[in-house]
Design a protein around this motif. Sequence first.
Motif, PDB file in Angstrom:
ATOM      1  N   GLU A 116       0.799  -1.181   0.010  1.00 15.74           N
ATOM      2  CA  GLU A 116       0.009  -0.014  -0.096  1.00 15.74           C
ATOM      3  C   GLU A 116       0.876   1.293   0.205  1.00 15.74           C
ATOM      4  O   GLU A 116       0.417   2.291  -0.591  1.00 15.74           O
ATOM      5  N   LYS A 117       2.249   1.225   0.477  1.00 13.85           N
ATOM      6  CA  LYS A 117       2.907   2.356   0.611  1.00 13.85           C
ATOM      7  C   LYS A 117       3.944   2.326  -0.610  1.00 13.85           C
ATOM      8  O   LYS A 117       4.793   3.461  -0.791  1.00 13.85           O
ATOM      9  N   ASN A 196      -2.837  -1.640  -8.168  1.00 15.46           N
ATOM     10  CA  ASN A 196      -3.658  -1.058  -6.868  1.00 15.46           C
ATOM     11  C   ASN A 196      -4.951  -1.433  -6.591  1.00 15.46           C
ATOM     12  O   ASN A 196      -5.320  -1.376  -5.612  1.00 15.46           O
ATOM     13  N   VAL A 200      -6.544  -2.892  -3.216  1.00 18.45           N
ATOM     14  CA  VAL A 200      -7.533  -1.947  -2.262  1.00 18.45           C
ATOM     15  C   VAL A 200      -8.796  -2.949  -2.088  1.00 18.45           C
ATOM     16  O   VAL A 200      -9.378  -3.009  -1.017  1.00 18.45           O
TER      17      VAL A 200
END
Length: 363
Positions: A116-117, A196, A200
Amino acid sequence: MEADILLSERKTAGSVNAQTRHERRRAIAILLRRPLLTQGAKNDADFLLVRQHATWLREWFARHCQWTLHVESEQARLRKTPGNLNDSTRPLLDSSEQPFTRRRYVVLCLTLAALEKSERQTVLRRLADDIAGEFASDPELELSGVSFDLALREHRRDLVEVIKYLIGQHVLTRVDGDEQHFLASRQYDVLYNINNAALVALLNARRGPSTIRAQSTEERICSMVDEPFPDTEEGRHRRLRTRLFRKLLDDPVLYYSELGEQEREYFVSQRPSIVKEIESAAGLVQEVRHEGLAMIDREELMTDVKMPEEGTDGHATLLIAEHLANRLREGIIDPMSVSVLEIHVASLVRRDSGSRVYGGGGG
């Protein structure tokens, strides 16, 4: 002539309706087996089918299960809450079909946090270092009996299995390198692209885990998926109906003994309407037994584990089923451990081998 045309039109309409019904049943089965569906070479036909019927599917899942379906240009996500939050019979399986260990689940969560980073790409060694850093900075992990040491091949294998799972979910795409080389030596690296949107969508929770103050695992899980229903008779009935729909779609058998008193009373009175809806929409067929109800998947569209039917595996399965059924007939209701069952199977093998050697039969 006009009568012939009218009859032909009716037959065509009936054929179209049957085709639509079959496609929707397939789409339901696809989403139940794979709630996160990403467009790809192997999934294109399934994904396009779900997209084609997205409006109907979204409305059906919402009305009967309180599940939300998000369909975008490249992925579909059915956010389904299980009928039984304490079900431990469906663990994640690694590439050898073995259940994930506790450490692998922790490594999976930390890997998702690290991704996520990240930007659009990352490498395996960076992920490994980030995870090792999280373990080093959080003494609670070690106190809870979970450790992670990149110097150990077994721990590197845990990370590799997590990566393979994420590749299977299309969260990661391998660009260059091979995880097996990293498994042999931590000096090797692998490059990945990060999806991504899939990243998510992977977490299925109505509330972020970090916002929950409950301490026990059961309380935390309930808080993550808690859904408000009106505190009225209609609201209570809707909660019961929703829970029963989820159970019948999640599991092949619903046992009366596993239902609460209110659930059982409601199900006994509403079973015809609930079952009729599931049979019509999902194509499952009810089989009523004294101890409960089974929803049979005759087309095997959503069956994840099939009962062996042929050869040695099929014969052994029938013998085991007969043995377990005889125990119940004798009033023995205590669960039978896998190790004890393996001993019984070994005795069957010895008996069968003996009958072949000494039985005198031909063939």
